[in-house]
Motif scaffolding. Structure first.
Motif, PDB file in Angstrom:
ATOM      1  N   TYR A 230       0.832  -1.197   0.000  1.00  0.00           N
ATOM      2  CA  TYR A 230       0.000   0.000   0.000  1.00  0.00           C
ATOM      3  C   TYR A 230       0.873   1.257   0.000  1.00  0.00           C
ATOM      4  CZ  TYR A 230       0.740   0.089   5.138  1.00  0.00           C
ATOM      5  OH  TYR A 230       1.283   0.127   6.398  1.00  0.00           O
ATOM      6  N   GLY A 231       0.312   2.353  -0.530  1.00  0.00           N
ATOM      7  CA  GLY A 231       1.070   3.588  -0.664  1.00  0.00           C
ATOM      8  C   GLY A 231       0.327   4.797  -0.138  1.00  0.00           C
ATOM      9  N   LYS A 232       0.690   5.953  -0.651  1.00  0.00           N
ATOM     10  CA  LYS A 232       0.123   7.215  -0.173  1.00  0.00           C
ATOM     11  C   LYS A 232      -1.373   7.322  -0.479  1.00  0.00           C
ATOM     12  CE  LYS A 232       4.444   9.843  -0.411  1.00  0.00           C
ATOM     13  NZ  LYS A 232       4.541  10.062   1.046  1.00  0.00           N
ATOM     14  N   ASP A 233      -1.814   6.698  -1.573  1.00  0.00           N
ATOM     15  CA  ASP A 233      -3.242   6.762  -1.909  1.00  0.00           C
ATOM     16  C   ASP A 233      -4.084   6.106  -0.825  1.00  0.00           C
ATOM     17  OD1 ASP A 233      -2.808   8.129  -4.237  1.00  0.00           O
ATOM     18  OD2 ASP A 233      -2.847   6.356  -5.520  1.00  0.00           O
ATOM     19  N   GLU A 234      -3.647   4.934  -0.354  1.00  0.00           N
ATOM     20  CA  GLU A 234      -4.398   4.233   0.697  1.00  0.00           C
ATOM     21  C   GLU A 234      -4.379   4.997   2.017  1.00  0.00           C
ATOM     22  OE1 GLU A 234      -3.397   1.120  -2.309  1.00  0.00           O
ATOM     23  OE2 GLU A 234      -2.320   2.767  -1.366  1.00  0.00           O
ATOM     24  N   GLU A 264       7.893   1.709   0.145  1.00  0.00           N
ATOM     25  CA  GLU A 264       8.992   2.559   0.593  1.00  0.00           C
ATOM     26  C   GLU A 264       8.597   4.029   0.476  1.00  0.00           C
ATOM     27  OE1 GLU A 264      12.576   1.698  -1.428  1.00  0.00           O
ATOM     28  OE2 GLU A 264      12.666  -0.405  -0.782  1.00  0.00           O
ATOM     29  N   GLY A 265       9.096   4.842   1.392  1.00  0.00           N
ATOM     30  CA  GLY A 265       8.864   6.283   1.326  1.00  0.00           C
ATOM     31  C   GLY A 265       7.683   6.782   2.125  1.00  0.00           C
ATOM     32  N   LEU A 266       6.932   5.862   2.754  1.00  0.00           N
ATOM     33  CA  LEU A 266       5.792   6.292   3.566  1.00  0.00           C
ATOM     34  C   LEU A 266       6.273   6.782   4.932  1.00  0.00           C
ATOM     35  CD1 LEU A 266       2.996   3.622   2.968  1.00  0.00           C
ATOM     36  CD2 LEU A 266       3.287   5.827   1.876  1.00  0.00           C
ATOM     37  N   THR A 267       5.656   7.846   5.425  1.00  0.00           N
ATOM     38  CA  THR A 267       5.967   8.326   6.761  1.00  0.00           C
ATOM     39  C   THR A 267       5.244   7.460   7.796  1.00  0.00           C
ATOM     40  OG1 THR A 267       4.074   9.828   6.832  1.00  0.00           O
ATOM     41  CG2 THR A 267       6.124  10.665   5.850  1.00  0.00           C
ATOM     42  N   GLU A 268       5.667   7.566   9.048  1.00  0.00           N
ATOM     43  CA  GLU A 268       4.996   6.822  10.110  1.00  0.00           C
ATOM     44  C   GLU A 268       3.533   7.250  10.228  1.00  0.00           C
ATOM     45  OE1 GLU A 268       5.858   4.227  12.095  1.00  0.00           O
ATOM     46  OE2 GLU A 268       7.519   4.130  10.671  1.00  0.00           O
ATOM     47  N   LYS A 269       3.254   8.529   9.998  1.00  0.00           N
ATOM     48  CA  LYS A 269       1.889   9.024  10.045  1.00  0.00           C
ATOM     49  C   LYS A 269       1.031   8.350   8.978  1.00  0.00           C
ATOM     50  CE  LYS A 269      -0.834  13.296   9.932  1.00  0.00           C
ATOM     51  NZ  LYS A 269      -0.784  14.783   9.779  1.00  0.00           N
ATOM     52  N   GLU A 270       1.583   8.175   7.795  1.00  0.00           N
ATOM     53  CA  GLU A 270       0.851   7.542   6.701  1.00  0.00           C
ATOM     54  C   GLU A 270       0.631   6.050   6.972  1.00  0.00           C
ATOM     55  OE1 GLU A 270       2.290  10.379   2.979  1.00  0.00           O
ATOM     56  OE2 GLU A 270       3.578   8.766   3.714  1.00  0.00           O
ATOM     57  N   VAL A 274      -3.156   4.073   7.454  1.00  0.00           N
ATOM     58  CA  VAL A 274      -3.619   2.843   6.808  1.00  0.00           C
ATOM     59  C   VAL A 274      -3.960   1.790   7.854  1.00  0.00           C
ATOM     60  CG1 VAL A 274      -3.021   0.982   5.214  1.00  0.00           C
ATOM     61  CG2 VAL A 274      -2.309   3.316   4.710  1.00  0.00           C
ATOM     62  N   ASN A 275      -3.147   1.712   8.894  1.00  0.00           N
ATOM     63  CA  ASN A 275      -3.403   0.742   9.957  1.00  0.00           C
ATOM     64  C   ASN A 275      -4.765   0.976  10.601  1.00  0.00           C
ATOM     65  OD1 ASN A 275      -2.887   0.245  13.270  1.00  0.00           O
ATOM     66  ND2 ASN A 275      -2.325  -1.422  11.904  1.00  0.00           N
TER      67      ASN A 275
END
Length: 308
Positions: A230-234, A264-270, A274-275
């Motif tokens: 999953y990425g920034k969209d999710e 890769e590249g997702l921040t902890e906030k992102e 998703v979680n």
């Protein structure tokens, strides 16, 4: 003569088989009894909390977790499924948890109940059966009985598996998650995998090889699941609807085991965003899926079993 630990393991497996004889006639009650077995072998209040949380998911008899788990159980080799679950519940979350807890306290080193081996073009030449077997043996002594082989390449996957399979077969008290890349495995390798009682094969979702590989694994009754990066969209505000469409499509597959892995590249906030969406699905979704947020769930279980 069986050693003490082998006797206890055998008793657990025999109890599982006894309960599972009733599975086809009363699957819901059988599943709840299996969760109770997990509670009974838990060593500490924190370990038992794992099974208490699982029990909450199955409290509602209309929960979609019943058809999801039934789908897995009906589609895989049942003896292998029992073996895998015994390894997970008894060796990783009870016996291994006690050893790992002691090791961490004595060594002051951080260890996880699940060890990941990343196999890429950069390190595949250093991989061999003997060195890997020795490393697994050392990790077993620490209390680690669960391993993730993440094969991150599209060439010579059969050659890599031919190195891994003898090790997996030798250490049948351990569980192995094998994450394959977008590739179709040959029939001979599939047949070798079908003989192993302690594996869960994960294949990438929505790739060129997905359908063909899922059919091969399904036909051989190999325990398998789908993994999805999953990425920034999710993680965005509209990500819930995006995940809903993805999960609905996944629910049409032969497996209900889903592994969500952050790109890769997702921040902890992102990742946390998703979680939260995944947790929302677990408590009130419509599709019969067993969804794992791989990053958070491994860490959360680790906190429980080593009494953090």
């Amino acid at each position: 003569m069986l050693r003490r630990k082998d006797i206890q393991r055998t008793l657990i497996e025999n109890t599982l088989r006894l309960h599972l004889k009733r599975y086809d006639s009363d699957s819901e009650r059988t599943l709840r009894r299996l969760i109770d077995i997990g509670l009974s072998v838990s060593k500490t209040p924190r370990q038992s909390m794992i099974f208490k949380r699982i029990a909450l998911l199955f409290k509602d008899e209309k929960s979609t977790y019943y058809p999801a788990l039934k789908k897995e159980f009906d589609n895989v080799n049942r003896d292998h499924f029992i073996h895998f679950c015994t390894n997970l519940g008894y060796l990783s979350w009870k016996k291994g948890a006690g050893l790992l807890n002691s090791y961490i306290k004595e060594s002051k080193e951080n260890e996880s109940w699940l060890k990941t081996f990343l196999i890429s073009d950069n390190n595949k030449e250093k991989l061999n059966t003997s060195s890997l077997a020795n490393e697994i043996q050392v990790l077993n002594k620490k209390g680690i009985y669960a391993f993730n082989f993440n094969i991150n390449l599209n060439n010579d996957v059969e050659a890599i598996l031919n190195i891994l399979i003898p090790v997996i077969n030798t250490y049948q008290d351990s569980n192995f998650l094998i994450c394959l890349p977008d590739v179709i495995i040959d029939d001979n390798t599939i047949e070798q995998l079908s003989l192993l009682p302690n594996i869960l094969v994960a294949i990438p979702y929505n790739k060129e090889s997905t359908f063909a590989m899922s059919e091969l694994l399904f036909e051989e009754k190999i325990f398998y699941g789908l993994y999805y990066y999953y990425g920034k969209d999710e993680a965005s505000d509209y990500g819930y609807e995006l995940l809903e469409d993805t999960f609905e499509n996944m629910s049409q597959e032969n497996t209900s085991a889903i592994f969500m892995i952050p790109s890769e590249g997702l921040t902890e906030k992102e990742k946390k965003a998703v979680n939260k969406k995944i947790l929302r699905y677990r408590s009130g979704r419509y599709f019969p899926l067993l969804i794992t947020d791989f990053l958070y769930d491994v860490d959360r279980i680790n906190d429980y079993i080593i009494n953090k």
